[in-house]
Design a protein around this motif. Structure first.
Motif, PDB file in Angstrom:
ATOM      1  N   ASP A   9       6.438  -0.475  -3.430  1.00 31.88           N
ATOM      2  CA  ASP A   9       4.910  -0.505  -4.114  1.00 31.88           C
ATOM      3  C   ASP A   9       5.386  -0.044  -5.603  1.00 31.88           C
ATOM      4  O   ASP A   9       4.787  -0.381  -6.501  1.00 31.88           O
ATOM      5  CB  ASP A   9       3.883  -0.114  -3.398  1.00 31.88           C
ATOM      6  CG  ASP A   9       3.260  -0.897  -2.371  1.00 31.88           C
ATOM      7  OD1 ASP A   9       3.547  -2.212  -2.312  1.00 31.88           O
ATOM      8  OD2 ASP A   9       2.561  -0.592  -1.400  1.00 31.88           O
ATOM      9  N   ARG A  12       7.514  -2.182  -7.561  1.00 32.87           N
ATOM     10  CA  ARG A  12       6.656  -3.207  -8.036  1.00 32.87           C
ATOM     11  C   ARG A  12       5.855  -2.867  -9.433  1.00 32.87           C
ATOM     12  O   ARG A  12       5.793  -3.490 -10.271  1.00 32.87           O
ATOM     13  CB  ARG A  12       5.776  -3.753  -6.891  1.00 32.87           C
ATOM     14  CG  ARG A  12       6.384  -4.813  -5.977  1.00 32.87           C
ATOM     15  CD  ARG A  12       5.544  -4.541  -4.457  1.00 32.87           C
ATOM     16  NE  ARG A  12       4.332  -5.132  -5.113  1.00 32.87           N
ATOM     17  CZ  ARG A  12       3.485  -6.338  -4.889  1.00 32.87           C
ATOM     18  NH1 ARG A  12       4.574  -7.341  -4.547  1.00 32.87           N
ATOM     19  NH2 ARG A  12       2.419  -6.682  -4.959  1.00 32.87           N
ATOM     20  N   PHE A  50      11.716  -8.618  -9.930  1.00 35.91           N
ATOM     21  CA  PHE A  50      10.410  -9.013  -9.217  1.00 35.91           C
ATOM     22  C   PHE A  50      10.774  -9.979  -8.103  1.00 35.91           C
ATOM     23  O   PHE A  50      10.022 -10.045  -7.259  1.00 35.91           O
ATOM     24  CB  PHE A  50       9.809  -9.860 -10.447  1.00 35.91           C
ATOM     25  CG  PHE A  50       8.178  -8.920 -10.613  1.00 35.91           C
ATOM     26  CD1 PHE A  50       7.540  -8.890  -9.273  1.00 35.91           C
ATOM     27  CD2 PHE A  50       7.701  -8.525 -11.704  1.00 35.91           C
ATOM     28  CE1 PHE A  50       6.199  -8.270  -9.445  1.00 35.91           C
ATOM     29  CE2 PHE A  50       6.643  -7.949 -11.898  1.00 35.91           C
ATOM     30  CZ  PHE A  50       5.676  -7.893 -10.705  1.00 35.91           C
ATOM     31  N   SER A  54      10.048  -9.739  -4.236  1.00 36.01           N
ATOM     32  CA  SER A  54       9.243 -10.738  -3.513  1.00 36.01           C
ATOM     33  C   SER A  54      10.128 -11.340  -2.301  1.00 36.01           C
ATOM     34  O   SER A  54       9.322 -11.407  -1.231  1.00 36.01           O
ATOM     35  CB  SER A  54       8.874 -11.838  -4.266  1.00 36.01           C
ATOM     36  OG  SER A  54       8.166 -11.582  -5.573  1.00 36.01           O
ATOM     37  N   GLY A 270       1.375  -1.067  -8.375  1.00 32.40           N
ATOM     38  CA  GLY A 270       2.003  -1.926  -7.640  1.00 32.40           C
ATOM     39  C   GLY A 270       1.335  -2.841  -6.403  1.00 32.40           C
ATOM     40  O   GLY A 270       1.740  -3.676  -6.168  1.00 32.40           O
ATOM     41  N   THR A 273      -0.359  -5.913  -8.811  1.00 35.39           N
ATOM     42  CA  THR A 273       0.390  -6.412  -9.753  1.00 35.39           C
ATOM     43  C   THR A 273      -0.076  -7.880 -10.012  1.00 35.39           C
ATOM     44  O   THR A 273      -0.085  -8.625 -11.141  1.00 35.39           O
ATOM     45  CB  THR A 273       1.874  -6.701  -9.165  1.00 35.39           C
ATOM     46  OG1 THR A 273       1.926  -7.342  -7.882  1.00 35.39           O
ATOM     47  CG2 THR A 273       2.445  -5.673  -9.131  1.00 35.39           C
TER      48      THR A 273
END
Length: 340
Positions: A9, A12, A50, A54, A270, A273
């Protein structure tokens, strides 16, 4: 429910800050992505990171794939990514352009990320369902084949068809390899953790990343071989760039497990986002009059000004997000948040 990993997190949150930072440079200060060192440096790992994250959080070893579960996951991702993106894209078009922009002809403009991410989930979910009835290796092999096919398509294909606009296919082809890497690293997590915990591999990641940076900014290397330069510039530096950043956050994971104020800020960003991504385009100021201060070698000025504007922009996004989320209906349709 899978327990959240704090350093992921935090990563992120950091990556989302870099996304806003990059858009401040390009859209507020009108600095072309590859025109300065700091803007081109961020491109080496920002979006690959990113998509890697994911893919990393997409894999859940406890999932029992069935047709019903497949439909459930597809609807959940559509609710979180497609519906909010369509709403904010439409609002952005009417607010800043005066009318709706047809994505079939012009694509999704800056809102391409969630569209591409949804398509990656479609690929991953379909292969996971097939793998349930065949072999688990189908997922690994299928995602790797799609990644290689994407690289080949980028080198060979005609990109002018409308279907490529509405699907943002160029970005799908470019970044699915990093989503795949995230899935595989999470799936084979024990081996991956041994690698990122090893000082030998950390050193290799850093040395290769720095070497790649030196090469891609070397004029002689640029003119030596187009294929070699493209491999280093478009692939190698991105893989090792994201690994260097990941290793840094992994090695500082205890920081994100404590209750310090800075850690909480990173974690909060995070976990918001999507909200920040969807909203921040509405708050990017027009500050092209400062471009004369943004000379290519003025790294300190660029970082200072862009950081200040990015922090303010993210703060406004989070404030608006909190206001909108006070309504369960708006939270559902704007951010895909379903109250338990």
């Amino acid at each position: 429910m899978t327990k959240r990993i704090n350093y992921i997190d935090g990563l992120r949150g950091f990556t989302m800050f870099l996304v806003v930072f990059g858009h401040v440079l390009s859209k507020s200060f009108l600095i072309e992505p590859n025109s300065t060192f700091i803007s081109s440096f961020l491109l080496t790992f920002r979006m690959p990171m990113f998509f890697f994250i994911s893919g990393f959080i997409a894999y859940k070893g406890t999932e029992y794939w069935s047709l019903v579960f497949f439909q459930h996951r597809m609807w959940a991702k559509a609710r979180i990514q497609i519906i909010p993106t369509t709403i904010f894209f439409s609002l952005f078009c009417y607010s800043f352009m005066g009318s709706f922009i047809n994505p079939i002809e012009y694509g999704w403009l800056s809102y391409w990320f969630t569209i591409v991410l949804f398509e990656m989930y479609i690929c991953y979910f379909c292969l996971s369902l097939i793998g349930k009835y065949t072999s688990d290796k189908v997922v690994d092999i299928g995602m790797i084949i799609l990644s290689i096919a994407g690289i080949v398509w980028l080198a060979k294909a005609n990109r002018s068809l409308n279907i490529y606009n509405i699907t943002c296919f160029e970005n799908l082809a470019k970044y699915i390899q990093f989503f795949t890497l995230g899935v595989l690293c999470r799936k084979y997590n024990s081996g991956f953790m041994k690698i990122v915990s090893s000082d030998k591999y950390r050193t290799i990641f850093i040395v290769i990343f720095i070497t790649c940076l030196i090469l891609i900014y070397n004029e002689k290397f640029k003119g030596s071989s187009y294929l070699l330069y493209s491999f280093v510039h478009d692939i190698l530096v991105r893989y090792f760039g994201l690994m260097v950043v990941f290793v840094f956050f992994f090695s500082r994971r205890s920081f994100f497990d404590n209750n310090s104020k800075m850690a909480k800020i990173f974690l909060y960003i995070g976990r918001r986002t999507l909200d920040i991504y969807l909203i921040h385009f509405f708050f990017l100021p027009h500050m092209e009059y400062l471009k004369e201060w943004m000379l290519p070698n003025e790294i300190l000025v660029q970082v200072t000004l862009a950081t200040a504007v990015s922090i303010i922009t993210i703060f406004l996004c989070l404030l608006v997000s909190e206001i909108l989320r006070t309504s369960d209906i708006l939270a559902f349709y704007l951010f895909g948040f379903k109250k338990k």
